[in-house]
Write an enzyme that holds these catalytic residues in place. Structure first.
Site: not given
Ligand code: PNS
Length: 163
Positions: A17, A41, A94, A132
């Site tokens: 990150h 979660k 990544r 993570s």
């Molecule tokens: O660190 P992560 O868990 O890969 O992050 C994922 C994240 C938080 C970017 C994604 O789950 C997200 O944007 N969640 C918020 C809900 C949302 O907007 N969903 C639609 C995205 S297409």
């Protein structure tokens, strides 16, 4: 004002990150690190704990030309980015395996808010396997995560597992 949102779970924040944040600094005037508050979660760290750790690590990384903010949000990333008047969403890639999931999210976010572009940054190859989830798993099973998460995060992980 070129303002970007870097959304994620950051449970915990990793050196991967930080690498993405470092790479985004020259591209934007302001970066908002946005921690998703996801009640589904079962996180290792509360959102407040994550925010505190990230603040301590990243605020000194702010430069003259790019300010860093740390915030949390619930709901859609696209809504949060719009409310904060961001013009970009930053995500790290990544490996090829990340691409399909990230592409779907980027396209959905663009449909939800066409004025905001997702900018993909390639993480350093030394972080290509750092996530993570993997950090938590390895740590909980007694493996070493030194050099893959900031030292302060490793200390906090140790404190958590002692409780
Ligand atoms: O660190 P992560 O868990 O890969 O992050 C994922 C994240 C938080 C970017 C994604 O789950 C997200 O944007 N969640 C918020 C809900 C949302 O907007 N969903 C639609 C995205 S297409």
């Amino acid at each position: 004002m070129r303002r970007a949102v870097f959304p994620g779970s950051f449970d915990p924040p990793t050196n991967g990150h930080l690498d993405i944040i470092r790479r985004s600094l020259p591209l934007f005037d302001e970066i908002i690190i946005a921690i998703l508050n996801n009640p589904d979660k079962n996180p290792m760290f509360t959102v407040d704990e994550r925010r505190e750790m990230i603040q301590e690590i990243v605020l000194p990384m702010s430069t003259k030309s790019c300010a860093i903010q740390v915030d949390s949000f619930s709901g859609l990333t696209a809504d949060f980015a719009r409310e904060r008047q961001a013009t970009a969403i930053v995500r790290g890639i990544r490996a090829v395996s990340d691409y399909e999931y990230e592409l779907r999210m980027a396209l959905m976010n663009r449909r939800l808010e066409p004025s905001i572009e997702t900018v993909f940054l390639m993480a350093g190859e030394e972080y290509s396997y750092v996530s993570s989830t993997l950090m938590k798993q390895v740590f909980m099973l007694g493996g070493r995560v030194e050099g893959l998460v900031p030292a302060m995060v490793e200390d906090r992980m140790r404190e958590k597992t002692r409780k």
